[in-house]
Design a protein around this motif. Structure first.
Motif, mmCIF file in Angstrom:
data_model
loop_
_atom_site.group_PDB
_atom_site.id
_atom_site.type_symbol
_atom_site.label_atom_id
_atom_site.label_comp_id
_atom_site.label_asym_id
_atom_site.label_seq_id
_atom_site.Cartn_x
_atom_site.Cartn_y
_atom_site.Cartn_z
ATOM 1 N N VAL A 1 0.833 -1.192 0.000
ATOM 2 C CA VAL A 1 0.000 0.000 0.000
ATOM 3 C C VAL A 1 0.877 1.255 0.000
ATOM 4 O O VAL A 1 1.816 1.366 0.790
ATOM 5 N N SER A 2 0.581 2.184 -0.894
ATOM 6 C CA SER A 2 1.397 3.391 -1.011
ATOM 7 C C SER A 2 1.435 4.154 0.311
ATOM 8 O O SER A 2 0.396 4.382 0.947
ATOM 9 N N ASP A 3 2.649 4.540 0.718
ATOM 10 C CA ASP A 3 2.842 5.288 1.963
ATOM 11 C C ASP A 3 4.139 6.085 1.826
ATOM 12 O O ASP A 3 5.162 5.758 2.435
ATOM 13 N N PRO A 4 4.133 7.135 0.981
ATOM 14 C CA PRO A 4 5.381 7.842 0.670
ATOM 15 C C PRO A 4 6.063 8.477 1.875
ATOM 16 O O PRO A 4 7.262 8.750 1.822
ATOM 17 N N GLN A 5 5.322 8.705 2.955
ATOM 18 C CA GLN A 5 5.970 9.252 4.145
ATOM 19 C C GLN A 5 6.986 8.271 4.723
ATOM 20 O O GLN A 5 8.004 8.679 5.287
ATOM 21 N N PHE A 6 6.700 6.961 4.555
ATOM 22 C CA PHE A 6 7.544 5.948 5.189
ATOM 23 C C PHE A 6 8.197 4.982 4.201
ATOM 24 O O PHE A 6 9.168 4.322 4.563
ATOM 25 N N ARG A 7 7.647 4.841 2.992
ATOM 26 C CA ARG A 7 8.123 3.798 2.090
ATOM 27 C C ARG A 7 8.678 4.400 0.798
ATOM 28 O O ARG A 7 8.184 5.408 0.298
ATOM 29 N N GLY A 8 9.707 3.711 0.231
ATOM 30 C CA GLY A 8 10.287 4.123 -1.034
ATOM 31 C C GLY A 8 9.995 3.112 -2.124
ATOM 32 O O GLY A 8 9.686 1.952 -1.844
ATOM 33 N N THR A 9 10.087 3.547 -3.374
ATOM 34 C CA THR A 9 9.719 2.662 -4.482
ATOM 35 C C THR A 9 10.780 2.551 -5.572
ATOM 36 O O THR A 9 10.579 1.842 -6.547
ATOM 37 N N GLY A 10 11.913 3.217 -5.441
ATOM 38 C CA GLY A 10 12.883 3.199 -6.529
ATOM 39 C C GLY A 10 14.200 2.548 -6.204
ATOM 40 O O GLY A 10 15.142 2.599 -6.995
ATOM 41 N N GLY A 11 14.313 1.887 -5.042
ATOM 42 C CA GLY A 11 15.594 1.357 -4.610
ATOM 43 C C GLY A 11 15.838 -0.080 -5.016
ATOM 44 O O GLY A 11 15.000 -0.722 -5.652
ATOM 45 N N PRO A 12 16.981 -0.639 -4.632
ATOM 46 C CA PRO A 12 17.345 -2.000 -5.021
ATOM 47 C C PRO A 12 16.671 -3.106 -4.217
ATOM 48 O O PRO A 12 16.653 -4.262 -4.651
ATOM 49 N N VAL A 13 16.114 -2.794 -3.050
ATOM 50 C CA VAL A 13 15.594 -3.832 -2.149
ATOM 51 C C VAL A 13 14.095 -4.019 -2.383
ATOM 52 O O VAL A 13 13.278 -3.178 -2.008
ATOM 53 N N TRP A 14 13.754 -5.115 -3.023
ATOM 54 C CA TRP A 14 12.359 -5.446 -3.300
ATOM 55 C C TRP A 14 11.699 -5.933 -2.009
ATOM 56 O O TRP A 14 12.066 -6.967 -1.461
ATOM 57 N N VAL A 15 10.718 -5.170 -1.525
ATOM 58 C CA VAL A 15 10.021 -5.506 -0.283
ATOM 59 C C VAL A 15 8.530 -5.631 -0.584
ATOM 60 O O VAL A 15 7.942 -4.737 -1.190
ATOM 61 N N GLN A 16 7.931 -6.735 -0.152
ATOM 62 C CA GLN A 16 6.497 -6.908 -0.372
ATOM 63 C C GLN A 16 5.845 -7.520 0.856
ATOM 64 O O GLN A 16 6.495 -8.226 1.634
ATOM 65 N N PRO A 17 4.564 -7.246 1.058
ATOM 66 C CA PRO A 17 3.847 -7.954 2.125
ATOM 67 C C PRO A 17 3.754 -9.437 1.768
ATOM 68 O O PRO A 17 3.770 -9.803 0.590
ATOM 69 N N ALA A 18 3.673 -10.285 2.774
ATOM 70 C CA ALA A 18 3.478 -11.713 2.523
ATOM 71 C C ALA A 18 2.278 -11.900 1.593
ATOM 72 O O ALA A 18 1.193 -11.383 1.849
ATOM 73 N N ALA A 19 2.491 -12.630 0.499
ATOM 74 C CA ALA A 19 1.464 -12.777 -0.529
ATOM 75 C C ALA A 19 0.393 -13.773 -0.089
ATOM 76 O O ALA A 19 0.725 -14.856 0.409
ATOM 77 N N ASP A 20 -0.879 -13.404 -0.279
ATOM 78 C CA ASP A 20 -2.003 -14.296 0.012
ATOM 79 C C ASP A 20 -1.801 -15.000 1.347
ATOM 80 O O ASP A 20 -1.677 -16.226 1.430
ATOM 81 N N PRO A 21 -1.741 -14.243 2.438
ATOM 82 C CA PRO A 21 -1.391 -14.838 3.738
ATOM 83 C C PRO A 21 -2.397 -15.868 4.215
ATOM 84 O O PRO A 21 -3.567 -15.853 3.851
ATOM 85 N N SER A 22 -1.908 -16.759 5.046
ATOM 86 C CA SER A 22 -2.714 -17.825 5.625
ATOM 87 C C SER A 22 -3.871 -17.251 6.446
ATOM 88 O O SER A 22 -3.758 -16.170 7.037
ATOM 89 N N PRO A 23 -4.962 -17.996 6.518
ATOM 90 C CA PRO A 23 -6.071 -17.553 7.391
ATOM 91 C C PRO A 23 -5.649 -17.346 8.835
ATOM 92 O O PRO A 23 -6.212 -16.487 9.526
ATOM 93 N N ILE A 24 -4.657 -18.100 9.304
ATOM 94 C CA ILE A 24 -4.287 -17.894 10.712
ATOM 95 C C ILE A 24 -3.437 -16.639 10.879
ATOM 96 O O ILE A 24 -3.395 -16.060 11.968
ATOM 97 N N ALA A 25 -2.757 -16.184 9.810
ATOM 98 C CA ALA A 25 -2.065 -14.897 9.888
ATOM 99 C C ALA A 25 -3.088 -13.770 10.006
ATOM 100 O O ALA A 25 -2.928 -12.836 10.810
ATOM 101 N N LEU A 26 -4.147 -13.869 9.228
ATOM 102 C CA LEU A 26 -5.218 -12.877 9.323
ATOM 103 C C LEU A 26 -5.933 -12.977 10.667
ATOM 104 O O LEU A 26 -6.356 -11.955 11.234
ATOM 105 N N ALA A 27 -6.043 -14.199 11.184
ATOM 106 C CA ALA A 27 -6.658 -14.372 12.501
ATOM 107 C C ALA A 27 -5.825 -13.703 13.593
ATOM 108 O O ALA A 27 -6.369 -13.188 14.576
ATOM 109 N N MET A 28 -4.504 -13.690 13.425
ATOM 110 C CA MET A 28 -3.669 -13.028 14.425
ATOM 111 C C MET A 28 -3.960 -11.536 14.466
ATOM 112 O O MET A 28 -3.980 -10.925 15.548
#
Length: 535
Positions: free
Chosen positions: A142-169
């Motif tokens: 989710v875009s958050d330019p105050q805290f996150r960058g989009t042009g650097g070398p380090v590809w960072v993503q949220p865990a894709a399609d997280p498990s139901p128990i991750a959402l339960a947490m």
């Protein structure tokens, strides 16, 4: 140039010799090599990262105890009933970033402001470090330019399609009035903490280590040499100046010169090891083994810190296979409301993770673990020499739970774990709590000491600061000598709040910038250019 072919082209000397291709060393080597006039040698004791166990996020546990793990072992700890804790550390291109759980965690605002205060250097402040993080990130959430960058070398993503128990947490945390955030690397880590789906270094379904982010695509550059299977033995000095390193490669002992600087980025166990065998450390300790003293720095090997975890386990009602790395939700919270910042770290793991002692209590075939523990431990360990041989392992006194305050905090941590795991949100997924159960008094104390394991975040053994136990200054130069810096988790004055991979990348960026400024590499006329032809 492929790493395995680099040895054939090894030069007698380079402008910079960077020891260790982990999360800090990879950054430094790349940043220095961006100047085509500078010759950089990156040394790595381990081998290639071209392995399914490295690249497949789900297989990270198989690296523990493998040839990609240094396999360090702590001494028997009287505070853990005599238990010896394995201290895994990455050995190979990428270092820990090639065998870890791929979590990207920046630490808390208070961590970096503490670093700045200890160093007396505003470049380590949270605001400056936040600028570095934005610059190096390629954030996919989710875009958050105050805290996150989009042009650097380090590809960072949220865990894709997280498990139901991750959402339960996340929902369980809401039940406990813990705030839920879109991601864990923004406003969540400026205040009391919160919970979020984990940020991960995974790209197109494969691990995207710091080595992959910074170095892998630069292997064809003629001014960057990467040598694997290169075990550094010691730094070579001419007077009080680091002039190169002695290493072993293919059974042969080699000395490679450094025209400008040597950088040690070998991790919080190997970096102090090399410093001490190079004559930098506590005078009495070095003299005990007949090592000539170059610089008396009693803090080398002291102040060892690590996050300590106490796993709590639940049994699934029906099997629920892990997704991604098997760790997709993370939470930071406070053991006491009066604290200014979180002192507890919670990582949900989608399979059972007992210690060797708590496994005897019974482990479900299908279950999950709240892998939670001390984000700001009070206990301090130390490293000691046991031989004048640089290849001999150090004695590791991890000293977990030696400070009674940690035991009290652990009890509060387990109480919160049980509240989370037994919350309404988990009822559709779990049959019941397996361990620890409703313990108190001596039984809870026993469980804490039997369950304690490492998060593999060893740090702080060559700390940055200005007191007599400090080893490096704010630019990461080793006190009392020239041409030598340390840049890895060992320079932390205290362990950061959370996983240490992202802070180590920042440490690498800070070191590279300091080196460029010291050597005038940002100027239009490069003072090193005349040396390159001779190297």
């Amino acid at each position: 140039m492929a790493p395995e072919r680099a040895a054939a082209a090894l030069k007698p000397a380079y402008d910079f010799v960077v020891c260790g291709a982990g999360a800090s060393g990879s950054v430094i080597a790349r940043r220095l090599a961006e100047n085509p006039e500078v010759q950089v040698l990156l040394l790595e004791a381990g081998g290639s990262d071209e392995a399914e166990a490295v690249l497949n996020p789900a297989l990270w546990p198989t690296n523990l105890g493998s040839e990609r793990d240094w396999g360090f072992q702590a001494q028997p700890n009287p505070h853990l009933g005599g238990r010896q804790i394995p201290m895994a550390m990455g050995k190979g291109l990428g270092g820990g970033s090639s065998i870890n759980v791929m979590v990207w965690a920046r630490g808390h605002r208070s961590d970096w402001d503490h670093f700045a205060a200890e160093a007396g250097d505003p470049r380590w402040s949270y605001q400056n470090v936040l600028d570095i993080y934005r610059r190096i990130e390629n954030w996919q959430g989710v875009s958050d330019p105050q805290f996150r960058g989009t042009g650097g070398p380090v590809w960072v993503q949220p865990a894709a399609d997280p498990s139901p128990i991750a959402l339960a947490m996340l929902e369980a945390a809401r039940e406990l009035n813990v705030p839920v955030f879109d991601h864990p690397n923004g406003a969540m880590m400026e205040g009391s903490g919160g919970v979020a789906i984990t940020d991960m270094l995974v790209r197109n379904g494969q691990r995207h280590s710091i080595y992959r982010a910074y170095v892998h695509s630069w292997l064809d550059r003629p001014n960057l040499t990467v040598l694997t299977g290169a075990l550094v033995r010691r730094v070579v000095f001419q007077g009080r100046r680091a002039a190169g390193v002695e290493l072993t490669h293919d059974g042969q002992q080699i000395t490679v010169g450094a025209h400008s600087e040597v950088v040690l980025s070998l991790g919080a166990i190997q970096t102090p090891n090399i410093l001490m065998h190079s004559g930098i450390g506590d005078r009495a300790e070095l003299q005990r083994f007949g090592i000539p003293v170059v610089q008396h720095l009693p803090g080398v090997g002291q102040n060892l810190q690590d996050h300590v975890s106490f796993g709590c386990t639940w049994e699934f009602a029906e099997p629920l296979p892990p997704r991604n790395s098997g760790s997709e939700a993370t939470m930071y919270w406070k053991s006491r409301p009066e604290l200014d910042a979180p002192d507890l770290l919670f990582c949900q793991v989608e399979f059972p993770v007992p210690s060797e002692r708590t496994a005897a209590r019974g482990v479900p075939t299908h279950g999950w673990t709240m892998f939670a523990g001390l984000a700001q431990p009070e206990s301090r360990g130390r490293l000691r020499l046991q031989s004048a041989d640089p290849t001999a392992p150090l004695v590791i006194d991890a000293n977990f739970l030696s400070d009674t305050r940690d035991v009290r905090t652990a009890a509060a941590c387990i109480e919160i774990c049980r509240e989370l795991g037994n919350a309404q949100a988990f009822r559709p997924f779990v049959r019941g709590e397996v361990m620890p159960g409703n313990l108190s008094g001596n039984e809870l104390d026993r469980y804490i000491r039997e369950a304690a394991v490492t998060y593999w975040h060893q740090s702080c053994t060559a700390k940055m600061g200005r007191d007599e136990m400090s080893v490096v200054d704010g630019t990461l130069r080793v006190y009392g000598v020239d041409g030598l810096r340390v840049a890895d988790a060992s320079i932390m004055p205290r362990v950061t709040t959370g996983n240490t991979q992202a802070p180590c990348a920042v440490i690498g960026e800070q070191a590279a910038q300091a080196i460029k400024q010291a050597q005038g590499l940002s100027s239009s006329v490069n003072p090193l250019a005349q040396r390159v032809g001779a190297s």
